[in-house]
Design a protein around this motif. Structure first.
Motif, mmCIF file in Angstrom:
data_model
loop_
_atom_site.group_PDB
_atom_site.id
_atom_site.type_symbol
_atom_site.label_atom_id
_atom_site.label_comp_id
_atom_site.label_asym_id
_atom_site.label_seq_id
_atom_site.Cartn_x
_atom_site.Cartn_y
_atom_site.Cartn_z
ATOM 1 N N LEU A 195 0.861 -0.994 0.036
ATOM 2 C CA LEU A 195 -0.082 -0.108 0.024
ATOM 3 C C LEU A 195 1.001 1.245 0.177
ATOM 4 C CD1 LEU A 195 -2.865 -0.955 2.263
ATOM 5 C CD2 LEU A 195 -2.934 -1.089 -0.199
ATOM 6 N N THR A 196 2.300 1.103 0.061
ATOM 7 C CA THR A 196 3.264 2.385 0.297
ATOM 8 C C THR A 196 3.347 2.308 -1.120
ATOM 9 O OG1 THR A 196 5.223 1.020 0.599
ATOM 10 C CG2 THR A 196 3.907 1.760 2.547
ATOM 11 N N ALA A 197 3.110 1.773 -2.163
ATOM 12 C CA ALA A 197 3.335 1.934 -3.649
ATOM 13 C C ALA A 197 3.248 3.400 -4.353
ATOM 14 C CB ALA A 197 2.715 1.018 -4.437
ATOM 15 N N PRO A 198 2.271 4.006 -3.691
ATOM 16 C CA PRO A 198 1.904 5.746 -4.498
ATOM 17 C C PRO A 198 3.544 6.310 -4.152
ATOM 18 C CG PRO A 198 0.182 4.781 -3.248
ATOM 19 C CD PRO A 198 0.993 3.899 -2.960
ATOM 20 N N MET A 199 4.329 6.022 -3.016
ATOM 21 C CA MET A 199 5.562 6.781 -2.698
ATOM 22 C C MET A 199 6.453 6.457 -3.934
ATOM 23 S SD MET A 199 5.403 8.479 -0.115
ATOM 24 C CE MET A 199 7.196 8.819 -0.046
ATOM 25 N N TRP A 200 6.638 5.164 -4.248
ATOM 26 C CA TRP A 200 7.213 4.912 -5.737
ATOM 27 C C TRP A 200 6.759 5.583 -6.880
ATOM 28 C CZ3 TRP A 200 8.524 -0.897 -6.687
ATOM 29 C CH2 TRP A 200 9.677 -1.289 -7.742
ATOM 30 N N TRP A 201 5.411 5.779 -7.212
ATOM 31 C CA TRP A 201 5.025 6.198 -8.329
ATOM 32 C C TRP A 201 5.390 7.739 -8.139
ATOM 33 C CZ3 TRP A 201 -0.533 3.925 -6.941
ATOM 34 C CH2 TRP A 201 -0.582 2.522 -7.028
ATOM 35 N N THR A 202 5.302 8.359 -6.827
ATOM 36 C CA THR A 202 5.495 9.639 -6.857
ATOM 37 C C THR A 202 6.962 10.100 -7.190
ATOM 38 O OG1 THR A 202 3.782 9.916 -5.151
ATOM 39 C CG2 THR A 202 5.592 11.584 -5.207
ATOM 40 N N VAL A 203 7.770 9.324 -6.748
ATOM 41 C CA VAL A 203 9.406 9.557 -6.969
ATOM 42 C C VAL A 203 9.513 9.280 -8.471
ATOM 43 C CG1 VAL A 203 10.421 7.092 -6.602
ATOM 44 C CG2 VAL A 203 11.739 9.066 -5.900
#
Length: 244
Positions: free
Chosen positions: A113-121
């Motif tokens: 669920l922390t994948a949005p951090m990867w997408w953000t970077v």
């Protein structure tokens, strides 16, 4: 395998029919996001990587994973359902592995669920995605190590609070094993080989190596061996406490 699968499904379903799963997920994601952006200086660093994000994982796991693991066996012993569980056609080892795998999959779900951090970077720059993937793998294995320790401690007591406190202390010691806070207690009297061996037990040291994108076999063996050791200890404790 069918017995392990049955225990696994029973435990994993149990997380989502109680508030435990949702409280853990909310706290984990909220703390991870807040600490990454406000204390890790995610934007201020001006670098397209997830260094501050992964740097927080050991510390959050050391606190949150024992809170999740404390109920694995302490609750079973406190309510008396452990006797019912062990009368089923499953061995103690199968029960331990099934409960551990369910809890590990749940933690991995929180990690996904922390994948949005990867997408953000990736939106903000051009990071080395191979390094990020390696860090996620390292984080998953580290979570499993903390969880195995917490599961073992949970089998030692009927009190979930006691299981959490002891589990947190033990996880913290493994995390700090490579730091002077722990090593200085041994340097005055223990041989250097013992000090080096204690330093080699540090979660932080092995995770840092993987976090830099270096998936060395020794680091994976360390986490795998730690998980196996504490699960074996978990089985041993339960067998010793049968009938208590």
């Amino acid at each position: 395998m069918s017995a392990i699968g049955a225990i696994f499904r029973r435990e994993l379903t149990g997380y989502f029919v109680t508030p435990v799963a949702y409280v853990f997920l909310v706290i984990f994601l909220a703390l991870m996001g807040a600490l990454t952006f406000y204390f890790g200086g995610f934007y201020e660093r001006g670098q397209a990587d997830l260094g501050p994000f992964f740097g927080l994982h050991p510390w959050l796991y050391a606190f949150l994973v024992p809170a999740l693991a404390m109920r694995l066996w302490a609750e079973e012993r406190d309510t008396g359902t452990i006797e019912l569980l062990l009368t089923l056609p499953v061995t103690t080892a199968q029960a331990v592995i099934g409960k551990f795998l369910a809890a590990w999959v749940f933690v991995l779900f929180a990690l996904v669920l922390t994948a949005p951090m990867w997408w953000t970077v990736n939106y903000l720059g051009e990071p080395d995605n191979g390094v990020i993937l390696a860090a996620y793998i390292g984080s998953a294995f580290m979570a499993g190590g903390f969880l195995a320790i917490g599961s073992f401690v949970s089998a030692l007591t009927r009190s979930q609070v006691v299981a959490f406190v002891i589990g947190f202390v033990l996880c913290f010691l493994f995390l700090m094993a490579g730091y002077p806070l722990v090593l200085d207690a041994f340097r005055g009297w223990a041989p250097q080989g013992v000090v080096d061996a204690i330093s080699a037990l540090s979660f932080q040291a092995h995770f840092e190596s993987i976090r830099r994108g270096v998936l060395e076999l020794r680091d994976l063996i360390y986490f795998f061996g730690l998980i196996v050791f504490f699960l074996f200890a978990n089985v041993t404790v339960i067998e010793m406490k049968k009938g208590e």
